[in-house]
Design an enzyme around this catalytic site. Structure first.
Site, PDB file in Angstrom:
ATOM      1  N   CYS A   1       0.956   3.270   2.979  1.00  0.00           N
ATOM      2  CA  CYS A   1       1.877   2.818   4.365  1.00  0.00           C
ATOM      3  C   CYS A   1       3.499   2.964   4.031  1.00  0.00           C
ATOM      4  CB  CYS A   1       1.601   1.159   4.078  1.00  0.00           C
ATOM      5  SG  CYS A   1      -0.290   0.924   4.394  1.00  0.00           S
TER       6      CYS A   1
ATOM      7  N   CYS B   1       0.740  -1.263   0.171  1.00  0.00           N
ATOM      8  CA  CYS B   1       0.076   0.187   0.029  1.00  0.00           C
ATOM      9  C   CYS B   1       0.874   1.247  -0.077  1.00  0.00           C
ATOM     10  CB  CYS B   1      -0.847  -0.109   1.332  1.00  0.00           C
ATOM     11  SG  CYS B   1      -1.074   1.362   2.190  1.00  0.00           S
TER      12      CYS B   1
END
Ligand code: FAD
Length: 514
Positions: free
Chosen positions: A45, A42
């Protein structure tokens, strides 16, 4: 399959959770935890992970009260855990108070900001809001009063008391309190500007400021370079008599050696000694390498690169430089795919009046207060800092040459294997972004500081030479500054000129050489 490389490694201060340790970290634990659920694919992230790592380092001293953790939900092995906690999006943060019960799923933190100071303040707010039971290691964070201080002073038996005076919405006091959590013989409390009795008793006019308080007639202002958390904590941790918990108090007698040991050599802590550098060469080339009787493949490449940068950049005495040149020439001539260490050693030890590498291990600036402290690893850092600075001074063409040589040497030969793994983690992450010689000097400096931060307080730390973020304010005042937010920041230009001078050939001390 299923195991992916997550965004964090053992080298970060982030506890990496797996199905095996998740319960132990989160439940019935005496410390609170803030857990990031993420997925390694992600983008948000990935973007968030540097802040999370930086936060973890920043609040490392707080970990008896609160830990930072992370779990990679993209790893199949962890999926069950992420489902159990009902995680739907990434990154998600959950706060687990100390002694959370086994069925707790934590408090969801929504809309958190992604900068370190805000996250740190959030943690303080969480610690304060979870009153019962508080983490036992967490000191009182609330403001104190004149009455409380007076009764404390009567009963404290002379332990240091530091008072942080601050504005009502300041977090500095609580941050310093937590920074000192692992230190003994000091108590830190905070006093709000609105606590008029204490403010007027001490005549406090600056907020924040810190006072060391003995009695209501005996107090002194803590002298610091800047009125900010980093400087307060650094100064308080180093007050005479203040020691890290569980660490023996450093004794002067540690330096008094008996006749079977080498005598202590007094040295200047602000200088680099050639004796350490030559001893590092001796140890690495004659002792560390000797455990590899045949050197081939990657290891041979590592050895070639190492010797080549030593030949080019080691700011040695003429005979030492000649010896390094001779070894390098010999190595260049070896055409096979492997060499015997014994041949290498013979080349190294071919000695003449103007070419030799002394066979001595004599630590000076790298002496430890006990035999098992400091020495070789200290001198290895010193050696490579010196080499990066020399490469800059001599305008080497390849900005990564010294760093890559160090990386390969450490990976192939450095005897401390966990060190090698950690160093490789750091190298993998960012060494290839080094695009200038100046950046190379600063890369090694900042990553050495990361290692210092990780090791501060470990058993391997010499109590007489505590690991600090280096160079500390007393060694280089100009290197330190504050952001408008009050966060500590390094002035990189100043750090660079400091390093260029500190590790320069001209500045090396030649005492104690044979
Ligand atoms: P050192 O950290 O060895 O530093 C030596 C000297 O360098 C200091 O005295 C200071 O004058 C100067 N210095 C300090 N910080 C900086 C900086 N940021 N920039 C420039 N100069 C600085 N030990 C472990 O327990 N675990 C590890 O994972 C680990 N990894 C290591 C990796 C490498 C590549 C090396 C060389 C060593 C590693 N060590 C590790 C050993 C550890 O880092 C120390 O070298 C050792 O504990 C001795 O510490 P010291 O107090 O002498 O200071």
């Amino acid at each position: 399959g299923g195991v992916r490389a997550g965004l964090y490694t053992d080298s970060d201060q982030v506890a990496i959770l797996t199905p095996d340790n998740v319960d132990a970290v989160l439940f019935q634990s005496p410390s609170a935890a803030l857990l990031e659920f993420y997925a390694s694919w992600c983008g948000h992230c990935i973007a968030f992970s540097p802040a999370w790592k930086q936060l973890a380092l920043d609040i490392k001293e707080w970990k008896l009260a609160v830990k930072l953790a992370a779990i990679d939900c993209a790893d199949e092995l962890n999926r069950g855990v992420c489902v159990r906690f009902g995680i739907k999006g990434y990154p998600s943060l959950r706060f687990f108070p100390a002694f959370s019960s086994n069925d707790s799923t934590g408090e969801d933190i929504s809309g958190f900001s992604r900068d370190v100071p805000s996250l740190r303040h959030l943690i303080i707010d969480k610690l304060e809001s979870h009153k019962t039971p508080t983490p036992p290691a967490c000191p009182p964070l609330e403001q104190t009063s004149a009455r409380e201080i007076d009764s404390y002073v009567e009963n404290s038996g002379g332990q240091n008391l530091a008072l942080v005076f601050e504005g009502n919405d300041s977090y500095v006091g609580r941050e310093v309190i937590l920074d000192l959590l692992q230190y003994e013989n000091i108590m830190v409390r905070r006093v709000l500007r609105s606590e008029e009795e204490l403010v007027s008793r001490l005549g406090v006019t600056d907020f924040p400021s810190v006072y060391l308080y003995n009695t209501h007639t005996n107090f002194t202002r803590l002298p610091v370079l800047r009125e900010a958390r980093a400087f307060y904590s650094y100064a308080l941790q180093r007050l005479p008599g203040v020691v890290r918990e569980g660490k023996p108090r450093p004794e002067e007698s540690d330096f008094i050696r008996n006749h079977t040991e080498e005598q202590w050599r007094p040295f200047n802590k602000t200088r680099v000694y050639m004796s350490d550098l030559e001893s590092a060469l001796h140890y690495s080339l004659r002792v560390e390498l000797a455990s590899h009787s045949i050197i081939s493949g990657e290891d041979l490449t590592a050895l070639r690169r190492y010797i080549s940068v030593l030949d080019k950049y080691f700011p040695g005495r003429p005979p030492v430089k000649n010896a390094l040149k001779a070894v390098n020439d010999w190595l260049q001539k070896q055409e096979g795919t492997s060499i015997n260490y014994s041949d290498f050693r013979a080349a190294l030890n071919t000695r003449s009046t103007d070419s030799y590498l002394p066979k001595v291990e004599r630590w000076v600036g790298c002496q430890g207060s006990k035999q098992h402290f400091r020495g070789y690893p200290c001198a290895m850092w010193t050696l490579f800092h010196t080499l990066t600075v020399q490469a800059l001074e001599t305008k080497s063409r390849d900005p990564q040459e010294v760093l890559q040589a160090m990386r390969r040497y450490v990976s192939s030969f450095f005897g401390c294997r966990p060190c090698a793994v950690h160093f490789e983690d750091m190298a993998l992450e960012s060494m290839n972004r080094v695009i200038s010689l100046r950046f190379a000097v600063l890369w090694l400096w900042s990553h050495h500081n990361q290692v210092n931060a990780r090791l501060a307080g470990e058993l391997s730390e010499d109590p007489h030479f505590p690991k600090v973020q280096w160079p500390p304010p007393d060694l280089c005042p100009a290197c330190h500054s504050l952001k408008p937010s009050g966060e500590h920041t390094w002035v990189q230009e100043e750090v660079l000129s400091f390093l260029k001078n500190y590790y320069s050939a001209q500045h090396l001390l030649h005492d104690f050489l044979s």
